[in-house]
Design an enzyme around this catalytic site. Structure first.
Site, PDB file in Angstrom:
ATOM      1  N   HIS A   1      -3.241  -5.341  -0.475  1.00 28.16           N
ATOM      2  CA  HIS A   1      -3.356  -5.761   0.859  1.00 28.16           C
ATOM      3  C   HIS A   1      -2.990  -7.265   0.892  1.00 28.16           C
ATOM      4  O   HIS A   1      -4.287  -7.815   1.438  1.00 28.16           O
ATOM      5  CB  HIS A   1      -3.821  -5.489   2.010  1.00 28.16           C
ATOM      6  CG  HIS A   1      -4.195  -3.821   2.590  1.00 28.16           C
ATOM      7  ND1 HIS A   1      -3.207  -2.820   3.362  1.00 28.16           N
ATOM      8  CD2 HIS A   1      -4.670  -2.339   2.033  1.00 28.16           C
ATOM      9  CE1 HIS A   1      -3.006  -2.386   3.565  1.00 28.16           C
ATOM     10  NE2 HIS A   1      -3.811  -1.218   2.891  1.00 28.16           N
TER      11      HIS A   1
ATOM     12  N   CYS B   1       0.804  -0.976   0.176  1.00 30.74           N
ATOM     13  CA  CYS B   1       0.349  -0.502  -0.422  1.00 30.74           C
ATOM     14  C   CYS B   1       0.995   0.998  -0.246  1.00 30.74           C
ATOM     15  O   CYS B   1       1.494   0.962  -1.123  1.00 30.74           O
ATOM     16  CB  CYS B   1      -1.218   0.295   1.411  1.00 30.74           C
ATOM     17  SG  CYS B   1      -2.081   0.963   1.057  1.00 30.74           S
TER      18      CYS B   1
ATOM     19  N   GLU C   1      -1.753  -9.604   2.867  1.00 30.96           N
ATOM     20  CA  GLU C   1      -2.004 -10.168   4.286  1.00 30.96           C
ATOM     21  C   GLU C   1      -3.840 -10.211   4.126  1.00 30.96           C
ATOM     22  O   GLU C   1      -3.892 -11.437   5.294  1.00 30.96           O
ATOM     23  CB  GLU C   1      -1.344  -9.384   5.016  1.00 30.96           C
ATOM     24  CG  GLU C   1      -2.121  -8.236   5.310  1.00 30.96           C
ATOM     25  CD  GLU C   1      -1.422  -7.060   4.615  1.00 30.96           C
ATOM     26  OE1 GLU C   1      -2.111  -5.151   5.321  1.00 30.96           O
ATOM     27  OE2 GLU C   1      -1.431  -6.610   3.313  1.00 30.96           O
TER      28      GLU C   1
END
Length: 542
Positions: free
Chosen positions: A514, A379, A516
């Site tokens: 993102h 990001c 994750e």
């Protein structure tokens, strides 16, 4: 009809209700049961999107673009399932819906009260979240006795007697303190917490006893008798070497037996072999790497919960311990990158909002680029790779993001005026738009470049899908200049720059999304797995 398991907490907060709920859900799912998850947050905010990460922890983004509580991330990581915005709601959302309906005349002149209107809205939302599932596990945030939680307690109490509900099971997570001076475990806080629940009209059928010390059988019997539960319904929850060991610990204590008996689920035999194997690699790995994690919310590590867990997932699949060396980006501004990152095998620059610590992150990126150290920017971590490259390779003095300098001569990162949302609708925004709900949120496709690091990481997939949470975008005006100088755009989405790499670097990747948010223990995110794998390989060559 759906059956419901309600998880409440007593004595104090942060006992692990979310991990408890996720662990029970994991065991049920591995038994072949269709499990839904719901987190109820009693705070009055509509969502946690504008709350400080230092106060609330991470904001987890769902596939459909909801900004939710970090426990939704735990649910997804444990159950390997993507949940939607219906898996989390707050007091703010409940009151907003009721007030909006009242303003529209939906109550036909009634006096709006907590009972039945607010409680009724809560029950309705719980039932909607349970649709399509055999069992819905509902975690109620906060602690028994909190003023904010009373309407929710009343709602789940009423559901015990609801004709549309097939069955309910109440789990209470509580603390068993150990008094070192006396050398004793104390059950009184739990007894008082259960008494408070009973006053509300709820009798828990299972006690999850959080403790630093093992509970003797005699203590368990005493606790069971005083809390009016069966002995096999007192489950010991000791501090674990890994949160992913909790389902295994619960399974050893046969936690599903009383749940199955009460909810008529039959014999349950979850297959946890693969899970157990991965947990062993987390606890006793063969390899080790040191990763420099550059962030700005280090006072509360929960702000990066999904990312730290994603690194654990990747490490488990590579039989590697990922030791995180936390680096405050503001400290880099004071002491330099070499002093703080010199002992690291790779560098990760995480996302964030605001200009605090930005220059430190840029120095960390320069250090990784110049020294050929594996780098992953997420990001803001990707956006700043463009700024760093523009300043130090292209020679664009004063290059920046307009988020930090509206008058920069080289706006490498800018605010896009309109974009297509998940539904294909055009969204308009300016720097004056409200902060809440104006981000680019949720899952979007990304077309990858053939031969790129990102294409290889995703096993040759031309189009990948990842989640976003950002307001600013990479400025395509400078794309040609960047690519001519060696920084290649390797991921795009409807003309937006999603991923960049550097030609003459062994492993350098910046991604706007993102990764994750889609990583799970049993299926780690490909880009994070590739990053850890490259770090391990390069560190072993040295």
């Amino acid at each position: 009809m759906t059956k419901y398991i309600f998880v409440t907490g007593g004595v104090l907060s942060s006992l692990g209700k979310g991990i408890t709920a996720a662990s029970i859900g994991t065991l049920l799912k591995h038994s072949g049961i269709q499990v839904g998850m719901l987190k109820i947050d009693p705070y009055i905010n509509v969502d946690p999107g504008t709350m400080s990460p230092l106060e609330h922890g991470e904001v987890f983004v769902t596939k459909d673009g909801a900004e939710t509580d970090l426990d939704i991330g735990n649910y997804e990581r444990f159950l390997d399932t993507s949940y939607l915005k219906s898996s989390n709601f707050t007091t703010g959302q409940v009151y907003s819906a009721v007030i909006e309906r009242e303003r529209a005349g939906g109550y036909l002149g009634q006096t709006i009260q907590v009972i039945p209107h607010i409680v009724g809205e809560i029950v309705k939302r719980i039932k909607e979240a349970g649709e399509g599932h055999d069992i819905l596990i509902v975690e109620l945030g906060g602690t028994v006795g909190d003023i904010e939680g009373l309407p929710f307690m009343e709602a789940i109490r009423q559901m015990k007697h609801d004709d549309e509900v097939e069955g309910t099971f109440f789990v209470h997570v509580t603390l068993i303190p150990f008094i070192k001076a006396a050398g004793e475990l104390k059950s009184k806080p739990t007894q008082h917490s259960v008494q408070e629940l009973r006053r509300i009209g709820i009798t828990p059928q299972m006690i999850i006893a959080r403790s630093e010390n093992a509970l003797p059988k005699t203590f368990k019997k005493k606790l069971a008798m005083s809390c009016d539960v069966s002995s096999d319904s007192v489950i010991e929850a000791l501090d674990a070497a890994s949160i992913y060991d909790v389902p295994i610990s619960f399974l050893r204590q046969n936690i599903l037996k009383p749940i199955s008996k009460e909810l008529s689920l039959g014999e349950l035999n979850p297959n946890m072999e693969k899970w157990d194997s991965l947990v062993k690699k987390i606890v006793q790995p063969q390899n080790r790497i040191v990763l420099g994690f550059v962030g700005k919310y280090l006072e509360l590590k929960e702000a990066y919960k999904s990312l730290t867990e994603a690194l654990i997932h990747a490490g488990a699949h590579l039989d590697t311990r990922v030791d995180i060396h936390w680096v405050d980006s503001e400290k880099i501004e004071e002491r330099g990158a070499e002093a703080l990152l010199g002992d690291c095998d790779s560098v990760l620059v995480a996302g964030g909002f605001g200009n605090r610590g930005v220059e430190g992150k840029i120095k960390a990126i320069e250090y990784a680029r110049v020294n050929k150290i594996p780098y992953l920017g997420i990001c803001l971590g990707m956006q700043l790779t463009l700024v760093e490259y523009a300043r130090n390779v292209l020679g664009y003095e004063g290059a920046n993001s307009i988020e930090f300098d509206e008058n920069t001569p080289y706006p490498m990162i800018y605010l896009i005026d309109n974009f297509l949302d998940q539904s294909g609708n055009t969204q308009l925004r300016t720097h004056k738009s409200p902060m809440g709900g104006t981000l680019r949120l949720g899952e979007y496709p990304c077309d990858t470049l053939e031969g790129s690091i990102i294409r290889k990481a995703y096993h040759g997939e031309k189009t990948i899908h990842e989640r976003h949470r950002h307001r600013y975008e990479a400025n395509p005006t400078y794309r040609k200049a960047l690519e001519d100088a060696g920084m290649i755009v390797t991921g795009e989405s409807n003309g937006l720059i999603e991923a960049v790499e550097i030609k003459d670097h062994p492993w350098f990747l910046g991604v706007q999304f993102h990764p994750e948010f889609t990583s799970r223990l049993q299926t780690p995110n490909p880009s994070i797995l590739a990053f850890v794998e490259a770090t391990l390989a390069i560190s072993q060559e040295e």
